[in-house]
Design a protein around this motif. Structure first.
Motif, PDB file in Angstrom:
ATOM      1  N   ARG A   1      -9.120   3.306   7.317  1.00 14.78           N
ATOM      2  CA  ARG A   1      -8.955   2.316   6.246  1.00 14.78           C
ATOM      3  C   ARG A   1      -8.375   1.012   6.782  1.00 14.78           C
ATOM      4  O   ARG A   1      -8.784  -0.085   6.391  1.00 14.78           O
ATOM      5  CB  ARG A   1      -8.046   2.874   5.154  1.00 14.78           C
ATOM      6  CG  ARG A   1      -8.074   2.069   3.859  1.00 14.78           C
ATOM      7  CD  ARG A   1      -7.031   2.577   2.887  1.00 14.78           C
ATOM      8  NE  ARG A   1      -5.692   2.278   3.354  1.00 14.78           N
ATOM      9  CZ  ARG A   1      -5.101   1.088   3.207  1.00 14.78           C
ATOM     10  NH1 ARG A   1      -5.752   0.090   2.641  1.00 14.78           N
ATOM     11  NH2 ARG A   1      -3.881   0.894   3.650  1.00 14.78           N
ATOM     12  N   GLN A   2      -7.411   1.145   7.702  1.00 12.43           N
ATOM     13  CA  GLN A   2      -6.806  -0.042   8.299  1.00 12.43           C
ATOM     14  C   GLN A   2      -7.830  -0.842   9.112  1.00 12.43           C
ATOM     15  O   GLN A   2      -7.814  -2.072   9.111  1.00 12.43           O
ATOM     16  CB  GLN A   2      -5.626   0.348   9.200  1.00 12.43           C
ATOM     17  CG  GLN A   2      -4.431   0.906   8.459  1.00 12.43           C
ATOM     18  CD  GLN A   2      -3.752  -0.150   7.606  1.00 12.43           C
ATOM     19  OE1 GLN A   2      -3.896  -1.341   7.855  1.00 12.43           O
ATOM     20  NE2 GLN A   2      -3.022   0.295   6.581  1.00 12.43           N
TER      21      GLN A   2
ATOM     22  N   GLU B   1      -6.290   7.063   7.081  1.00 10.64           N
ATOM     23  CA  GLU B   1      -5.496   5.823   6.973  1.00 10.64           C
ATOM     24  C   GLU B   1      -5.844   4.852   8.096  1.00 10.64           C
ATOM     25  O   GLU B   1      -5.952   3.645   7.897  1.00 10.64           O
ATOM     26  CB  GLU B   1      -4.001   6.169   7.028  1.00 10.64           C
ATOM     27  CG  GLU B   1      -3.049   4.976   6.939  1.00 10.64           C
ATOM     28  CD  GLU B   1      -3.129   4.277   5.594  1.00 10.64           C
ATOM     29  OE1 GLU B   1      -2.693   3.103   5.530  1.00 10.64           O
ATOM     30  OE2 GLU B   1      -3.629   4.863   4.612  1.00 10.64           O
TER      31      GLU B   1
END
Length: 520
Positions: free
Chosen positions: A404-405, A401
């Motif tokens: 991805r950010q 995550e």
């Protein structure tokens, strides 16, 4: 029996209005009573409330109170209460009709509330800025502020806060003559006002729907809705609202050609506007009275009212009122035979009208609303996605995550860089187009001026030609009077005739007959 019921209803309404006035005055008196006991920032809060009460009674007094609140707030270097003081000051200037000073103070209030991170109060300031920009005819800026405020307010659970904004957006569409859109917004306001038992909102809705009915020439419906609005505003002791309703009542009677009733209501509205210091409203009422006398062909009386309206509108920089005054004043001077002043006012009207509303402005307003709707939908989609991600999120995916950010952030930065480049290119093209439009506008104005000048010279030349022709025809009559009569010639020369064919109207030749008596 019916008349008795009507009389008792009127007495009851008057009694309720008196009680409301008394309660409002008592509330103001109570604020003044507790003011001496308040210190520091608590004193600023009370002063701002007093200033708000005084706006509709005496705008100058409201400004004095707001100035004191601002001075105290700055002494304590408090961001929030400095914002409240600027808001109070902006409200006082708005009621005084000093619109650009109102804009300056509302912008300072917006800046302070944004620093304080109070989005709700910041949205209130956007609403106030929209109101002022609408009053000076800057509809694009007005709707931009309204829609920004609406995007914030719609996130709150308190729907009563939406009433003012929806009303104002409806007002923009009303001034742009998009009555269907305006009616949709005003109807939403009426429903919300009924749901929240907001008598002020209900009164405003009846007033606004009355305006729509008026523009649609349904004068009976307009009169009925306006009377309902007037009754509610009297019950709420809303002096500004009462003045607006009286002015609208005059407009309705004006439309059905009941001039005496129209002037009666306009004069009442004018008196109230002046008492509460609403000079923008006073200018509008004066224009309405002037328009009636123009229609009655009493042009000198009309000009007296219109000149006063023009002077007030010019001092307030109220472009819409000023434009309307120019048009009617041009017609008055034209009828009175003052061609020079008629031309001047007509020229001013054309320039001002072009600057207020144009096709681009209407199109841009629709685009702004579309952007707002699109933005709201995108926000809702983003919120749903975030909720889904939060539910599925676990410790094992935390690293993924984060990556991805990071990718998303970089993509956004790249996208933003691209957008900045596109915006710069668009702005350059826009500036070039504006320059070209400005040159074209100047050329059109010059052509229009020359056309009016030629028309005026043609009129003057025609008048001079007529004067010369009349003089020649008069000389012809004198010449014909000098010639001997046909009967006299026939009496001496029975078998004679006169061949007289002048080249122009008057001949340079004169014939005469003189009998001569002599002995053969």
């Amino acid at each position: 029996m019916g008349s008795q019921i009507k009389r008792y209803s009127l007495i009851l309404a008057l009694l309720i209005w008196c009680l409301n006035s008394l309660f409002a005055q008592n509330e103001l008196d109570s604020l003044f009573r507790i003011l001496p006991s308040k210190k520091n920032l608590d004193r600023v809060d009370v002063i701002c409330k007093i200033s708000k009460f005084l706006r509709g009674i005496n705008a100058d007094s409201a400004k004095v109170m707001a100035d004191e609140a601002l001075m105290i707030a700055k002494q304590y270097n408090d961001i929030y209460f400095t914002g409240e003081a600027y808001n109070a000051l902006g409200g006082a200037y708005l009621f005084k009709g000093e619109f650009y000073k109102a804009i300056d103070n509302f912008q300072l209030a917006l800046l302070n509330f944004s620093k304080f991170q109070d989005l709700n109060r910041a949205a209130d300031m956007m609403n106030n800025l929209g109101v002022v920009h609408r009053k000076i005819g800057q509809y694009e800026k007005a709707i931009r502020y309204y829609l920004e405020a609406l995007s914030i307010k719609e996130k709150n659970e308190d729907k009563s806060e939406l009433i003012s904004l929806l009303n104002n957006i409806g007002g923009i569409y009303y001034y742009q003559k998009n009555y269907k859109k305006a009616e949709d917004y005003y109807s939403r306001v009426l429903d919300l006002s009924i749901q929240t038992n907001d008598n002020v909102g209900i009164g405003a809705s009846y007033n606004n729907l009355s305006l729509i009915a008026f523009e649609q020439k349904n004068y009976e419906k307009a009169l009925d809705l306006n009377k309902k609005a007037l009754e509610l505003r009297k019950l709420n002791n809303d002096q500004y609202g009462i003045a607006v309703c009286l002015n609208n009542m005059g407009r309705i009677y004006h439309a059905i050609h009941d001039y005496n009733q129209a002037v009666f209501y306009f004069l009442q509205a004018l008196d109230r506007y002046k008492k509460i210091g609403d000079w923008d409203g006073a200018a509008n009422a004066l224009f309405n009275i002037g328009s009636i006398y123009h229609e009655k062909k009493d042009y000198k009386t009309a000009l007296n009212f219109l000149k006063e309206s023009e002077a007030i509108s010019d001092s307030l920089n109220a472009m819409v009122n000023l434009r309307d005054n120019y048009k009617v004043m041009a017609e008055c001077y034209k009828t009175l035979g003052n061609i020079t002043k008629a031309y001047d006012y007509l020229h001013n009207f054309v320039i001002l009208n072009d600057s207020i509303i144009n096709e681009q402005s209407l199109k841009h307003t629709a685009e702004l609303e579309a952007q707002y709707e699109s933005g709201r939908k995108e926000s809702e989609i983003k919120l749903l996605k975030q909720e889904k991600l939060l539910k599925e999120k676990d410790n094992e995916r935390q690293k993924a995550e984060i990556n991805r950010q990071l990718i998303l952030r970089n993509s956004l930065l790249a996208g933003l860089g691209l957008i900045v480049i596109i915006v710069v290119l668009v702005l350059i093209q826009f500036v070039q187009k504006q320059k070209a439009n400005k040159i074209l506008k100047q050329q059109n104005e010059e052509i229009h001026y020359q056309k009016l000048l030629i028309e005026q010279k043609s009129i003057e030349l025609a008048e001079k030609n007529k004067e010369v022709t009349d003089s020649i025809k008069y000389a012809q009559r004198i010449q014909q009077a000098i010639f001997p009569a046909d009967d006299l010639i026939k009496s001496f020369l029975p078998d004679s005739f006169v061949l007289f064919k002048p080249k122009d109207i008057v001949s340079g030749d004169f014939y005469w007959l003189q009998p001569s008596f002599f002995k053969q």
